[in-house]
Design a protein around this motif. Structure first.
Motif, short mmCIF file in Angstrom:
data_model
loop_
_atom_site.label_atom_id
_atom_site.label_comp_id
_atom_site.label_asym_id
_atom_site.label_seq_id
_atom_site.Cartn_x
_atom_site.Cartn_y
_atom_site.Cartn_z
N GLY A 310 0.82 -1.20 0.00
CA GLY A 310 0.00 0.00 0.00
C GLY A 310 0.86 1.25 0.00
N HIS A 311 0.22 2.38 -0.23
CA HIS A 311 0.94 3.65 -0.36
C HIS A 311 0.05 4.77 0.18
N ILE A 312 0.46 5.32 1.31
CA ILE A 312 -0.22 6.48 1.87
C ILE A 312 0.88 7.47 2.21
N PHE A 313 1.10 8.42 1.33
CA PHE A 313 2.22 9.33 1.51
C PHE A 313 2.13 9.98 2.89
N PRO A 314 3.24 10.03 3.66
CA PRO A 314 4.63 9.76 3.26
C PRO A 314 5.13 8.35 3.58
N ARG A 315 4.28 7.35 3.47
CA ARG A 315 4.73 5.99 3.75
C ARG A 315 4.31 5.04 2.64
N ARG A 316 5.17 4.05 2.40
CA ARG A 316 4.83 2.88 1.61
C ARG A 316 4.97 1.68 2.53
N TYR A 317 4.08 0.70 2.42
CA TYR A 317 4.12 -0.42 3.36
C TYR A 317 3.74 -1.71 2.66
N PHE A 318 4.10 -2.85 3.31
CA PHE A 318 3.58 -4.12 2.83
C PHE A 318 3.39 -5.07 4.01
N ASP A 319 2.41 -5.96 3.84
CA ASP A 319 2.11 -6.95 4.86
C ASP A 319 3.08 -8.13 4.76
N VAL A 320 3.15 -8.91 5.83
CA VAL A 320 4.02 -10.09 5.83
C VAL A 320 3.66 -11.00 4.67
N LEU A 321 4.65 -11.73 4.17
CA LEU A 321 4.47 -12.52 2.95
C LEU A 321 3.79 -13.86 3.19
N GLY A 322 4.16 -14.56 4.22
CA GLY A 322 3.70 -15.93 4.41
C GLY A 322 2.25 -16.02 4.85
N ILE A 323 1.53 -16.98 4.32
CA ILE A 323 0.13 -17.16 4.68
C ILE A 323 -0.01 -17.47 6.16
N ASP A 324 0.78 -18.40 6.67
CA ASP A 324 0.65 -18.79 8.08
C ASP A 324 1.06 -17.65 9.02
N GLU A 325 2.11 -16.93 8.66
CA GLU A 325 2.51 -15.80 9.51
C GLU A 325 1.44 -14.72 9.50
N TYR A 326 0.86 -14.47 8.32
CA TYR A 326 -0.21 -13.47 8.23
C TYR A 326 -1.39 -13.87 9.13
N ARG A 331 -4.52 -13.31 14.23
CA ARG A 331 -5.13 -14.01 15.37
C ARG A 331 -4.59 -13.50 16.70
N ALA A 332 -3.33 -13.08 16.70
CA ALA A 332 -2.71 -12.58 17.93
C ALA A 332 -3.03 -11.11 18.19
N GLY A 333 -3.79 -10.50 17.29
CA GLY A 333 -4.12 -9.09 17.46
C GLY A 333 -2.99 -8.15 17.11
N ALA A 334 -1.99 -8.66 16.40
CA ALA A 334 -0.84 -7.84 16.00
C ALA A 334 -1.04 -7.29 14.60
N SER A 335 -0.29 -6.26 14.27
CA SER A 335 -0.36 -5.70 12.93
C SER A 335 0.27 -6.66 11.93
N PRO A 336 -0.36 -6.83 10.76
CA PRO A 336 0.26 -7.68 9.73
C PRO A 336 1.32 -6.96 8.92
N ILE A 337 1.52 -5.68 9.16
CA ILE A 337 2.48 -4.91 8.36
C ILE A 337 3.90 -5.36 8.68
N ALA A 338 4.63 -5.75 7.64
CA ALA A 338 6.00 -6.24 7.81
C ALA A 338 7.01 -5.12 7.78
N GLU A 339 6.76 -4.13 6.95
CA GLU A 339 7.77 -3.08 6.76
C GLU A 339 7.11 -1.82 6.23
#
Length: 418
Positions: A310-326, A331-339
């Motif tokens: 995704g892209h919301i200036f001034p940030r670009r972001y992406f969610d974790v890649l793996g299906i199980d990690e996502y 499920r743990a209530g944590a953010s899926p954003i990896a970076e």
């Protein structure tokens, strides 16, 4: 508090569905085969992430953006059409709380090799999907096998016709050229064939050999050969010629669309309501993909799902890649954003230029000012003058755009803005 604090003008949403029946030999996307047993849990997690955005992102109005774009939702993959209808319905219901379906261009990517059928397609249409994008890639069956595709040319045609009969009047077909063993004559036959299908939109891409893919290893090992750069350039020029003769408008480097539903009269578009011409686009064909136009106009967009960017200036972001990690993070209530990547004003200006110059209409001075808050010539005046002198850019009173020569040397132009 999730930092994805919404702005009223964010009207675009990408949703990643990472499942595939089989990974293609050229594919470097975030996709996974033989994980259908994770589908239900993945959709549970995806809907949680989508619902989290509804508390941040107010339901948008139905009006187009200032750039003339409709709101958009795009389900990409992977193969979204692998989802059973009950799971697809859940995703679209959750997405509709962020971007109202009735107001939006809603696209679902589909693989002709996935068993779609008219009943499935009619159901998609009933759920609010109004655009389908099919990855055909080739009409040469031996080449499809080399690519790892699971459909034949005949099945691709049948899937396209099923979608038409199911009520879709906005259909895109993806093709790749520069494929293993492909000749100019084979590509010409494909272009002549598809020009008779009355498709609304085509996306034609030159093959890119991605490292760590099976096809890359086969080519590097000399087991498969692909056309050289000159032959691939000839294929691209032939596509421009054949699709142009068939009535398609090339509006972006790799994209062609029908424009038979709107007429341009003065500074207004007539035929589908009376709307101002979108000033950055001047104008676009009626069947253009508004979601991809948002990317090329460097608009902000939301994204959900494993590996989604995704892209919301001034940030670009992406969610974790793996299906199980996502799934685990949600499920743990944590953010899926990896970076996240922090962007500067200079990043915004550069991206607005090299993305916008992919459009045949180029970058208008008004759009650059509107997006970046500064005049184009103040930032890039010297570079634009130099590129114009080299015959790579054309300038007029309201925009800059690539020349025909500039299109063939696009990377040389784009690097001036990086």
């Amino acid at each position: 508090m999730d930092w994805r604090t919404p702005q009223p003008n964010i009207k675009h949403l990408y949703i990643h569905i990472p499942f595939c029946h089989r990974r293609c030999s050229y594919c470097d996307f975030n996709t996974y085969a033989n994980m259908e047993d994770r589908m239900a849990a993945y959709i549970d997690a995806l809907c949680v992430e989508l619902r989290s955005l509804t508390s941040l992102h107010p339901c948008i109005p139905s009006s187009p953006t200032r750039a003339g774009l409709r709101p958009t939702i795009f389900l990409g993959g992977g193969t979204p059409s692998m989802l059973p209808l009950d799971l697809m319905e859940r995703v679209l219901e959750a997405a509709g709380m962020v971007i109202p379906l009735a107001a939006a261009e809603v696209t679902v990517e589909a693989n002709p090799g996935t068993v779609l059928g008219r009943d499935y397609l009619r159901a998609l249409r009933g759920l609010g999907v109004n655009r389908v994008s099919m990855g055909v890639q080739s009409l040469h069956d031996p080449t499809l096998k080399i690519l790892g595709r699971i459909h034949t040319a005949a099945e691709a045609r049948a899937s396209y016709e099923d979608a038409r009969r199911a009520g879709f009047d906005n259909l895109n077909l993806d093709f790749i050229f520069g494929l293993p063993g492909q000749t100019l004559e084979q590509w010409d036959a494909t272009l002549r064939e598809i020009a008779t299908w009355n498709v609304d939109h085509f996306s034609l891409y030159s093959l890119i050999l991605e490292q760590k893919t099976p096809l890359y290893a086969q080519v590097m090992g000399g087991r498969i050969s692909i056309p050289d750069d000159d032959a691939t350039a000839d294929m691209y020029e032939l596509a421009i010629e054949r699709l142009g003769a068939a009535g398609y408008v090339q509006y972006e480097i790799s994209n062609w669309a029908r424009d038979d539903r709107l007429q341009v009269t003065g500074d207004r578009l007539q035929g589908s309501g009376d709307r101002p011409v979108p000033y950055p686009l001047s104008p676009v064909p009626s069947a253009a993909c508004h979601h991809n136009l948002a990317y090329w106009l460097n608009a902000d967009y939301l994204a959900c799902g494993a590996g989604a960017h995704g892209h919301i200036f001034p940030r670009r972001y992406f969610d974790v890649l793996g299906i199980d990690e996502y799934i685990g993070r949600i499920r743990a209530g944590a953010s899926p954003i990896a970076e996240t990547t922090e962007l500067t004003e200079r990043d915004l200006q550069a991206e607005t230029m090299f993305m916008g110059l992919r459009l045949n209409a180029g970058v208008s001075y008004a759009h650059f000012r509107d997006r970046c808050g500064v005049e184009l010539d103040v930032v890039y005046g010297a570079a634009l003058d130099e590129l114009a002198e080299l015959g790579l850019l054309a300038r007029d009173e309201d925009r800059v755009r690539l020349t025909d020569r500039g299109r063939m040397l696009g990377n040389r132009v784009f690097e001036r803005f990086v």
